[in-house]
Design a protein around this motif. Structure first.
Motif, PDB file in Angstrom:
ATOM      1  N   THR A  88      57.299  82.399 152.576  1.00  0.00           N
ATOM      2  CA  THR A  88      58.042  82.583 153.752  1.00  0.00           C
ATOM      3  C   THR A  88      57.931  84.194 153.645  1.00  0.00           C
ATOM      4  O   THR A  88      58.452  84.726 152.704  1.00  0.00           O
ATOM      5  N   ALA A  89      58.081  84.814 155.027  1.00  0.00           N
ATOM      6  CA  ALA A  89      58.337  86.421 154.301  1.00  0.00           C
ATOM      7  C   ALA A  89      59.200  86.576 155.706  1.00  0.00           C
ATOM      8  O   ALA A  89      58.331  86.297 157.160  1.00  0.00           O
ATOM      9  N   LEU A  90      60.231  87.260 155.959  1.00  0.00           N
ATOM     10  CA  LEU A  90      60.866  87.718 157.131  1.00  0.00           C
ATOM     11  C   LEU A  90      61.228  89.458 157.000  1.00  0.00           C
ATOM     12  O   LEU A  90      61.949  89.496 156.580  1.00  0.00           O
ATOM     13  N   GLN A 145      68.429  81.878 154.808  1.00  0.00           N
ATOM     14  CA  GLN A 145      67.388  83.552 155.136  1.00  0.00           C
ATOM     15  C   GLN A 145      67.649  83.463 156.497  1.00  0.00           C
ATOM     16  O   GLN A 145      67.987  83.794 157.538  1.00  0.00           O
ATOM     17  N   VAL A 146      67.195  82.238 157.378  1.00  0.00           N
ATOM     18  CA  VAL A 146      66.134  82.032 158.552  1.00  0.00           C
ATOM     19  C   VAL A 146      66.879  81.488 159.461  1.00  0.00           C
ATOM     20  O   VAL A 146      67.287  81.999 160.652  1.00  0.00           O
ATOM     21  N   ALA A 147      67.810  80.835 159.243  1.00  0.00           N
ATOM     22  CA  ALA A 147      69.082  80.080 160.210  1.00  0.00           C
ATOM     23  C   ALA A 147      70.298  81.162 160.460  1.00  0.00           C
ATOM     24  O   ALA A 147      70.765  81.366 161.163  1.00  0.00           O
ATOM     25  N   GLY A 148      70.349  82.029 159.366  1.00  0.00           N
ATOM     26  CA  GLY A 148      71.722  83.353 159.374  1.00  0.00           C
ATOM     27  C   GLY A 148      71.252  84.092 160.532  1.00  0.00           C
ATOM     28  O   GLY A 148      72.081  84.766 161.019  1.00  0.00           O
ATOM     29  N   GLU A 149      69.781  84.608 160.523  1.00  0.00           N
ATOM     30  CA  GLU A 149      69.569  85.061 161.364  1.00  0.00           C
ATOM     31  C   GLU A 149      69.183  85.181 162.761  1.00  0.00           C
ATOM     32  O   GLU A 149      69.582  85.073 163.942  1.00  0.00           O
ATOM     33  N   PRO A 155      65.412  73.906 166.363  1.00  0.00           N
ATOM     34  CA  PRO A 155      66.470  74.934 166.210  1.00  0.00           C
ATOM     35  C   PRO A 155      67.642  74.228 167.168  1.00  0.00           C
ATOM     36  O   PRO A 155      66.862  73.705 168.191  1.00  0.00           O
ATOM     37  N   ARG A 156      68.928  74.279 166.970  1.00  0.00           N
ATOM     38  CA  ARG A 156      70.279  73.948 168.216  1.00  0.00           C
ATOM     39  C   ARG A 156      69.668  74.785 169.152  1.00  0.00           C
ATOM     40  O   ARG A 156      69.517  76.348 169.021  1.00  0.00           O
TER      41      ARG A 156
END
Length: 329
Positions: free
Chosen positions: A42-44, A23-27, A67-68
Motif C-alpha cells: 500500500t502507498a498513499l 491510514q486510509v480511513a483517516g483520509e 466505505p460508509r
C-alpha cells in the motif's frame, strides 16, 4: 499525466494491513476492507490545493472496499493502472486505465480493485460547490465520464498538480487556485452525461416505498444490535415477505439481510474497540451477538483487514511507538 508533484508527497507506504486500514480511513471515511489475492503493498500520496485534496492510492493486492456513504464530500476516481468495479445504490461502472467516474453514494458503496490497481482520486468538499453557487441537484450515485470528458478531466488535474509546484508567495498562485477551484466546481455541478453503465436499477426499484422499507429495516437492526434476530423478524420490521426482503437488500446493498446485519454489528464492534483502548475483544464480541470468537475474528478480519486484537493494540500504542512502527516498515 505528470504525477511527479504528487509522488514527492508520500503520506505512507506499508505492507501491513493494520496500518493501511487506519491510514486510509483517516483520509477518507471508515470502511470495510477485504484482502484478496496478492501481497499488501500500500502507498498513499497526497497534496492539497486549498479546499481540494489530491490522492494517489494503491493497495498492491486485489481488495474489496465498502466505505460508509459520505455526505460532506464527493470523490472523482481515475484509474491509472489496473481496473476497478464500482457499485453504488444499484448502479455499477467498470473503470479501465484512463477512465474516470464521479462518486457520490447515497446509501452504499462497494468497490473491487484489481491486483496492482492504482487510482488517482480528487476529494471535493460539497461546501466548495455550494460556495461557488454552482451545486446542482444530486445526479447518479456513481457516474462514469465519457472518453472526451475523461480527457478534459485529465487536463484539469494536470493543471491542478502544476499549481502545487508554484511558490505560494507567487502572485499568480492565488489566481490559479481560484480559477481551478471554480473550474472543478463547474465541471462537477454540470453533472456530465453518464458514460457506459453495466447495470442500473429500474425505476420501480428506486421508488420511495423501497427506501422507506430500508429505513425501517436499518432502524430495527440498529435498535437490536445486541439481541438475537431471525430473518423473519427483519422481514416483519420492513413490512415485506422474506423473499421480497432478500431481493430488496440485494438490489440496494448487494448482500443478504443477515449479512447486512452482521456487517452492522461488526461496524459497531469496531467502533467500540477503537473508542475504548484496552477493551476486551471477547466481551465486545459477545455483546454484539457473536457467540463464536473464532468466527468473529474471521469476519472482522475480512471486513477491516486486521484482527480485533490488532485494533486494540493499535489504539493503546503511544504515538511515538506508532510512528516508529510505521517508519520501520
Amino acid at each position: 499525466m505528470d504525477l511527479s508533484p504528487l509522488v514527492k508527497r508520500c503520506v505512507f507506504r506499508s505492507n501491513a494491513r493494520v496500518d493501511t486500514h487506519h491510514q486510509v480511513a483517516g483520509e477518507f471515511s471508515d470502511h470495510g476492507l477485504q484482502w484478496c489475492r496478492g501481497n499488501v503493498d500500500t502507498a498513499l500520496f497526497k497534496t492539497t490545493v486549498r479546499q481540494l485534496q489530491v490522492f494517489m492510492l494503491q493497495y498492491g493486492a486485489e481488495v474489496e472496499i465498502r466505505p460508509r456513504p459520505f455526505d460532506d464530500f464527493l470523490l472523482v476516481h481515475m484509474s491509472l493502472a489496473g481496473t476497478a468495479d464500482i457499485d453504488s445504490d444499484g448502479r455499477r461502472v467498470h473503470l479501465r486505465p484512463g477512465a474516470a467516474a464521479i462518486l457520490a453514494p447515497r446509501r452504499n458503496l462497494h468497490m473491487r480493485w484489481q491486483q496492482g490497481a492504482r487510482q488517482f482520486i480528487l476529494k471535493v468538499p460539497r461546501q466548495l460547490l455550494a460556495g461557488a453557487g454552482t451545486e446542482a441537484p444530486l445526479g447518479p450515485s456513481v457516474q462514469q465520464l465519457t472518453d472526451m470528458q475523461g480527457l478534459q478531466w485529465q487536463f484539469l488535474m494536470q493543471s491542478l498538480l502544476h499549481v502545487t509546484n508554484l511558490p505560494s508567495e507567487n502572485p499568480a498562485h492565488g489566481v490559479w487556485v481560484d480559477h481551478l477551484e471554480r473550474n472543478v466546481a463547474l465541471f462537477l455541478s454540470s453533472r456530465p452525461d453518464a458514460g457506459p453503465v453495466v447495470q442500473d436499477v429500474t425505476e420501480d426499484a428506486a421508488t420511495g416505498s423501497d427506501l422507506q422499507r430500508l429505513d425501517k429495516l436499518e432502524a430495527f437492526m440498529r435498535s437490536r444490535l445486541c439481541a438475537p434476530i431471525a430473518l423473519e423478524d427483519l422481514a416483519r420490521a420492513a413490512g415485506v415477505s422474506v423473499r421480497s426482503l432478500n431481493m430488496l437488500c440485494q438490489r440496494h446493498h448487494a448482500q443478504s439481510p443477515m449479512l447486512l446485519l452482521r456487517n452492522m454489528r461488526l461496524d459497531a464492534a469496531h467502533t467500540r474497540l477503537m473508542a475504548q483502548p484496552g477493551a476486551s475483544v471477547t466481551e465486545i464480541a459477545f455483546e454484539y451477538g457473536f457467540g463464536h470468537l473464532g468466527r468473529f475474528s474471521q469476519y472482522y478480519s475480512q471486513r477491516f483487514g486486521e484482527l480485533p486484537r490488532h485494533t486494540v493494540q493499535a489504539c493503546v500504542l503511544p504515538e511515538t511507538d506508532k510512528a516508529r512502527r510505521i517508519s520501520a516498515i
